[in-house]
Design a protein around this motif. Sequence first.
Motif, PDB file in Angstrom:
ATOM      1  N   ALA A   1     -18.977   3.059  -7.395  1.00 21.05           N
ATOM      2  CA  ALA A   1     -19.561   2.467  -6.194  1.00 21.05           C
ATOM      3  C   ALA A   1     -20.388   3.464  -5.400  1.00 21.05           C
ATOM      4  O   ALA A   1     -21.413   3.111  -4.819  1.00 21.05           O
ATOM      5  CB  ALA A   1     -18.460   1.891  -5.312  1.00 21.05           C
ATOM      6  N   VAL A   2     -19.944   4.713  -5.330  1.00 22.27           N
ATOM      7  CA  VAL A   2     -20.662   5.697  -4.501  1.00 22.27           C
ATOM      8  C   VAL A   2     -21.710   6.465  -5.293  1.00 22.27           C
ATOM      9  O   VAL A   2     -22.420   7.298  -4.731  1.00 22.27           O
ATOM     10  CB  VAL A   2     -19.676   6.692  -3.851  1.00 22.27           C
ATOM     11  N   ARG A   3     -21.847   6.186  -6.560  1.00 22.90           N
ATOM     12  CA  ARG A   3     -22.716   6.989  -7.421  1.00 22.90           C
ATOM     13  C   ARG A   3     -24.153   7.013  -6.945  1.00 22.90           C
ATOM     14  O   ARG A   3     -24.831   8.031  -7.024  1.00 22.90           O
ATOM     15  CB  ARG A   3     -22.648   6.445  -8.852  1.00 22.90           C
ATOM     16  N   GLY A   4     -24.637   5.899  -6.428  1.00 19.25           N
ATOM     17  CA  GLY A   4     -26.037   5.849  -6.046  1.00 19.25           C
ATOM     18  C   GLY A   4     -26.341   6.433  -4.684  1.00 19.25           C
ATOM     19  O   GLY A   4     -27.507   6.631  -4.349  1.00 19.25           O
ATOM     20  N   ALA A   5     -25.331   6.725  -3.859  1.00 20.44           N
ATOM     21  CA  ALA A   5     -25.579   7.240  -2.513  1.00 20.44           C
ATOM     22  C   ALA A   5     -25.767   8.749  -2.577  1.00 20.44           C
ATOM     23  O   ALA A   5     -24.933   9.529  -2.128  1.00 20.44           O
ATOM     24  CB  ALA A   5     -24.420   6.874  -1.591  1.00 20.44           C
ATOM     25  N   THR A   6     -26.905   9.174  -3.131  1.00 18.22           N
ATOM     26  CA  THR A   6     -27.092  10.589  -3.446  1.00 18.22           C
ATOM     27  C   THR A   6     -27.552  11.422  -2.271  1.00 18.22           C
ATOM     28  O   THR A   6     -27.705  12.627  -2.411  1.00 18.22           O
ATOM     29  CB  THR A   6     -28.105  10.737  -4.590  1.00 18.22           C
ATOM     30  N   ALA A   7     -27.820  10.830  -1.124  1.00 18.17           N
ATOM     31  CA  ALA A   7     -28.200  11.614   0.045  1.00 18.17           C
ATOM     32  C   ALA A   7     -26.994  11.932   0.924  1.00 18.17           C
ATOM     33  O   ALA A   7     -27.132  12.617   1.926  1.00 18.17           O
ATOM     34  CB  ALA A   7     -29.257  10.878   0.863  1.00 18.17           C
ATOM     35  N   ARG A   8     -25.829  11.457   0.565  1.00 17.23           N
ATOM     36  CA  ARG A   8     -24.609  11.690   1.340  1.00 17.23           C
ATOM     37  C   ARG A   8     -23.587  12.429   0.486  1.00 17.23           C
ATOM     38  O   ARG A   8     -23.502  12.211  -0.722  1.00 17.23           O
ATOM     39  CB  ARG A   8     -24.001  10.361   1.812  1.00 17.23           C
ATOM     40  N   ARG A   9     -22.803  13.285   1.132  1.00 19.01           N
ATOM     41  CA  ARG A   9     -21.660  13.873   0.443  1.00 19.01           C
ATOM     42  C   ARG A   9     -20.545  12.834   0.386  1.00 19.01           C
ATOM     43  O   ARG A   9     -20.305  12.097   1.341  1.00 19.01           O
ATOM     44  CB  ARG A   9     -21.168  15.122   1.166  1.00 19.01           C
ATOM     45  N   LYS A  10     -19.878  12.782  -0.753  1.00 20.62           N
ATOM     46  CA  LYS A  10     -18.838  11.781  -0.974  1.00 20.62           C
ATOM     47  C   LYS A  10     -17.478  12.463  -1.121  1.00 20.62           C
ATOM     48  O   LYS A  10     -17.318  13.348  -1.965  1.00 20.62           O
ATOM     49  CB  LYS A  10     -19.139  10.962  -2.221  1.00 20.62           C
ATOM     50  N   THR A  11     -16.524  12.040  -0.306  1.00 21.70           N
ATOM     51  CA  THR A  11     -15.198  12.649  -0.299  1.00 21.70           C
ATOM     52  C   THR A  11     -14.148  11.570  -0.421  1.00 21.70           C
ATOM     53  O   THR A  11     -14.234  10.531   0.243  1.00 21.70           O
ATOM     54  CB  THR A  11     -14.966  13.439   1.007  1.00 21.70           C
ATOM     55  N   LEU A  12     -13.165  11.802  -1.278  1.00 16.30           N
ATOM     56  CA  LEU A  12     -12.048  10.873  -1.434  1.00 16.30           C
ATOM     57  C   LEU A  12     -10.750  11.613  -1.137  1.00 16.30           C
ATOM     58  O   LEU A  12     -10.467  12.653  -1.742  1.00 16.30           O
ATOM     59  CB  LEU A  12     -12.026  10.275  -2.835  1.00 16.30           C
ATOM     60  N   PHE A  13      -9.979  11.091  -0.192  1.00 16.94           N
ATOM     61  CA  PHE A  13      -8.647  11.610   0.092  1.00 16.94           C
ATOM     62  C   PHE A  13      -7.649  10.786  -0.723  1.00 16.94           C
ATOM     63  O   PHE A  13      -7.408   9.617  -0.407  1.00 16.94           O
ATOM     64  CB  PHE A  13      -8.328  11.493   1.581  1.00 16.94           C
ATOM     65  N   PHE A  14      -7.086  11.384  -1.769  1.00 15.49           N
ATOM     66  CA  PHE A  14      -6.048  10.713  -2.558  1.00 15.49           C
ATOM     67  C   PHE A  14      -4.718  11.056  -1.904  1.00 15.49           C
ATOM     68  O   PHE A  14      -4.223  12.185  -2.007  1.00 15.49           O
ATOM     69  CB  PHE A  14      -6.076  11.180  -4.007  1.00 15.49           C
ATOM     70  N   ILE A  15      -4.129  10.088  -1.221  1.00 21.43           N
ATOM     71  CA  ILE A  15      -2.868  10.307  -0.509  1.00 21.43           C
ATOM     72  C   ILE A  15      -1.765   9.646  -1.324  1.00 21.43           C
ATOM     73  O   ILE A  15      -1.683   8.419  -1.411  1.00 21.43           O
ATOM     74  CB  ILE A  15      -2.938   9.733   0.915  1.00 21.43           C
ATOM     75  N   GLY A  16      -0.954  10.447  -1.952  1.00 20.23           N
ATOM     76  CA  GLY A  16       0.092   9.936  -2.830  1.00 20.23           C
ATOM     77  C   GLY A  16       0.937  11.060  -3.372  1.00 20.23           C
ATOM     78  O   GLY A  16       0.651  12.248  -3.160  1.00 20.23           O
ATOM     79  N   SER A  17       1.985  10.712  -4.092  1.00 21.73           N
ATOM     80  CA  SER A  17       2.929  11.719  -4.580  1.00 21.73           C
ATOM     81  C   SER A  17       2.734  12.062  -6.045  1.00 21.73           C
ATOM     82  O   SER A  17       3.294  13.056  -6.517  1.00 21.73           O
ATOM     83  CB  SER A  17       4.368  11.233  -4.361  1.00 21.73           C
ATOM     84  N   SER A  18       1.943  11.269  -6.778  1.00 15.89           N
ATOM     85  CA  SER A  18       1.751  11.568  -8.197  1.00 15.89           C
ATOM     86  C   SER A  18       0.613  10.724  -8.747  1.00 15.89           C
ATOM     87  O   SER A  18       0.167   9.759  -8.117  1.00 15.89           O
ATOM     88  CB  SER A  18       3.033  11.284  -9.007  1.00 15.89           C
ATOM     89  N   LEU A  19       0.159  11.100  -9.927  1.00 13.39           N
ATOM     90  CA  LEU A  19      -0.887  10.363 -10.631  1.00 13.39           C
ATOM     91  C   LEU A  19      -0.525  10.308 -12.105  1.00 13.39           C
ATOM     92  O   LEU A  19      -0.318  11.350 -12.742  1.00 13.39           O
ATOM     93  CB  LEU A  19      -2.243  11.049 -10.453  1.00 13.39           C
ATOM     94  N   ILE A  20      -0.417   9.106 -12.653  1.00 11.31           N
ATOM     95  CA  ILE A  20      -0.094   8.944 -14.067  1.00 11.31           C
ATOM     96  C   ILE A  20      -1.391   8.914 -14.866  1.00 11.31           C
ATOM     97  O   ILE A  20      -2.213   8.009 -14.698  1.00 11.31           O
ATOM     98  CB  ILE A  20       0.690   7.638 -14.316  1.00 11.31           C
ATOM     99  N   VAL A  21      -1.603   9.927 -15.684  1.00  7.29           N
ATOM    100  CA  VAL A  21      -2.800   9.964 -16.526  1.00  7.29           C
ATOM    101  C   VAL A  21      -2.456   9.919 -18.009  1.00  7.29           C
ATOM    102  O   VAL A  21      -3.347   9.737 -18.853  1.00  7.29           O
ATOM    103  CB  VAL A  21      -3.656  11.210 -16.231  1.00  7.29           C
ATOM    104  N   GLN A  22      -1.181  10.119 -18.347  1.00  8.21           N
ATOM    105  CA  GLN A  22      -0.760   9.964 -19.738  1.00  8.21           C
ATOM    106  C   GLN A  22       0.701   9.548 -19.770  1.00  8.21           C
ATOM    107  O   GLN A  22       1.472   9.859 -18.862  1.00  8.21           O
ATOM    108  CB  GLN A  22      -0.963  11.254 -20.535  1.00  8.21           C
ATOM    109  N   ALA A  23       1.049   8.819 -20.815  1.00 11.91           N
ATOM    110  CA  ALA A  23       2.411   8.296 -20.916  1.00 11.91           C
ATOM    111  C   ALA A  23       3.332   9.371 -21.481  1.00 11.91           C
ATOM    112  O   ALA A  23       3.002  10.031 -22.469  1.00 11.91           O
ATOM    113  CB  ALA A  23       2.434   7.068 -21.822  1.00 11.91           C
ATOM    114  N   PRO A  24       4.500   9.581 -20.867  1.00 11.63           N
ATOM    115  CA  PRO A  24       5.458  10.542 -21.410  1.00 11.63           C
ATOM    116  C   PRO A  24       6.133   9.989 -22.662  1.00 11.63           C
ATOM    117  O   PRO A  24       6.065   8.788 -22.954  1.00 11.63           O
ATOM    118  CB  PRO A  24       6.456  10.697 -20.260  1.00 11.63           C
ATOM    119  N   LEU A  25       6.767  10.879 -23.391  1.00 10.51           N
ATOM    120  CA  LEU A  25       7.524  10.439 -24.554  1.00 10.51           C
ATOM    121  C   LEU A  25       8.647   9.529 -24.099  1.00 10.51           C
ATOM    122  O   LEU A  25       9.328   9.789 -23.106  1.00 10.51           O
ATOM    123  CB  LEU A  25       8.104  11.654 -25.300  1.00 10.51           C
ATOM    124  N   ARG A  26       8.848   8.438 -24.823  1.00 11.93           N
ATOM    125  CA  ARG A  26       9.853   7.476 -24.411  1.00 11.93           C
ATOM    126  C   ARG A  26      10.388   6.734 -25.618  1.00 11.93           C
ATOM    127  O   ARG A  26       9.840   6.802 -26.723  1.00 11.93           O
ATOM    128  CB  ARG A  26       9.256   6.504 -23.397  1.00 11.93           C
TER     129      ARG A  26
END
Length: 650
Positions: A217-242
């Motif tokens: 969504a923000v890709r085209g707004a190239t005249a502005r700096r884009k900042t995202l605050f990820f407020i959370g305790s964890s991020l799942i990017v891969q599944a653990p062995l189970r």
Amino acid sequence: MRVRAIGSVVAFVLLSCGLLAQNQGDRPVFRGGVELVQIDVSVLDGKRVPVKGLTAEDFTILENGVPRPIKAFSAITLPPAPQQVEAAWSASVPPDVATNEVGEQDGRLVIILMDRSIPPGQPTVAARKIATAAIDALGPHDLAAVVSTSGGVPQTFTSDHARLRKALAYDFSTDVSQDAKELLASLDPGLAVDRLSDGRCLCGLCVLDTVTRLADAVRGATARRKTLFFIGSSLIVQAPLRDPSADVGCDRLLRDARTKMFDALALSSLTIHSLDPNGVVNISPATRASSPLRGRQVAEVQQAETNEFIANQESLGILPDRTGGRRVINTNAPEEKVPEIFRESESYYVLAFEPGPSGRGDAPRSIEVKVARKGLRVYTQRQVPPASSRNGSSAASGTPPTLDAAVGGLLPVAVRPLRMTVVALAGLDETRAAVAVHVDALSFLSGTGTSAPLEVAIKAIDRVGRTVAAARQTSTLSALLGGAASHPIEAAIESRLALAPGDYEIRVAVRDPSSGVVASVFGPVIVPSFATAPLSLSDITMTTGTTNAVTTRRAFASSDQLQATMQVYEALGRDEDIVAVSIKARIVDATGRGVSDQTMNLTERDFTRRRAACRIAVPIDRLPAGAYLLSLEATAGKETATRTVKFTVQ
């Protein structure tokens, strides 16, 4: 330079975004007929302080390892957040007139992403403190959005701090408290809260998908700096062995979603900062008085908690490491780091270069920006999209966006200035309001003050990004004349939409068929429940002159004849007796001091179909030059409702 098209944002804004029109002051100037790729670049020193004073000669741009000439360059320094507001009431009263100036201003796009992994209780309180600190740190031209990965999106991009704070009341967390986890473990060590199998966000894909869509969504707004605050305790990017019996295919799904997210981030120049609201965590169950664990269970759970704690903190570094952001962990006051994060983007650079020939392939190309000074770090997007996706409107090519693109963008198109007021009135159908939209399109008048028919697109978007109403029309401007020479001071386009009670954003795009020029403007509206509320009010409409023409101006000369009009409603869907209504009109100056008070009373005879009109003459001829706030407060028995509007006397 061509606009780079982007995809839709499901459960955020369902938008597509193109490059914004550029000011011709400090902004880069592009040569017509040349396709340029524009990027925003942040340069920080070893202490993460932005480096100022660089010139185009200090930069080198490599596309697929090949140097490309810089065709346009701009150094941008943002004004700081105001330490004190212009007027005593300014921060708490948003303007009732929307403009498309935000499409031309330098500034940040700030996304406050409240993740579903925020634990309930004190961490939720801490998360709101972080978000509030980010809202408080916004600069004069910054826009922000509060977004959730747990299924709700209370707010799209706005500069209205009150609306942003209101969005924080949403319950973002879908996590389970530590006490509940330990209770399960005490009952059966095999029982565990399995976030991968949570059907509300199977495999954790909703988080990766949300980040992907935000980056798009923000890709085209190239005249502005884009900042995202990820407020959370964890991020799942891969599944653990189970256990294979518990496998729901998360490994493959996460791999695909992770690839899409990383690809989107590489194209977006979005800097992500992760902030953990947990604070300093005690991972010893034996020290918690509420813990039901005993004996051997304590050691087992403590080891599991330790492993989970380490994995969670490591996961919070994935997005910052990839985008040049910070990871804020192990502190009970993470909100204190927010001002430092904002300082990193107070100065940046906008560069434009001519890409190399496409060749046979049509794939994204790697991009690297270097600075000819030691000890500095450069942060920008890692890739440029293929030529086939760089289609659309462009200031360089002279091709304007379509009407659909102009109302579907992340920010309004500001090629021509527009002003808009949106007034929620009760409609003939008691369950739906007649939302009146007035757009001042004076910039579309010719030099002789004449106008050809203009194409107009209007739509209303709800708080989760869905289009709930839309209309097309052809309008010929109606000029509002003023001054001794009867020079047009406004040229109005009027339209109406039927909307149910709720919180919406109204978007209007205007196109001149003769020139192809398109501009748009976005503004919020809250529609009350006129049918059920014992007492409700329309928004205030400002009118001028003897004809009482609706005006979008909020700056007036002392010689103007100014009136404020408001509709008063008493439970349109009910049959109770009408109650007398007292209306107090009060004007205060910039210091909050009252300078004018008027009172009018509405009796049963003033109501028709449970509706009455209130019109107040604003005594601007007796007001010194300055900023003012007009409030209309209606009282009926125990019920009270208020509407306000800002204005200035010149």
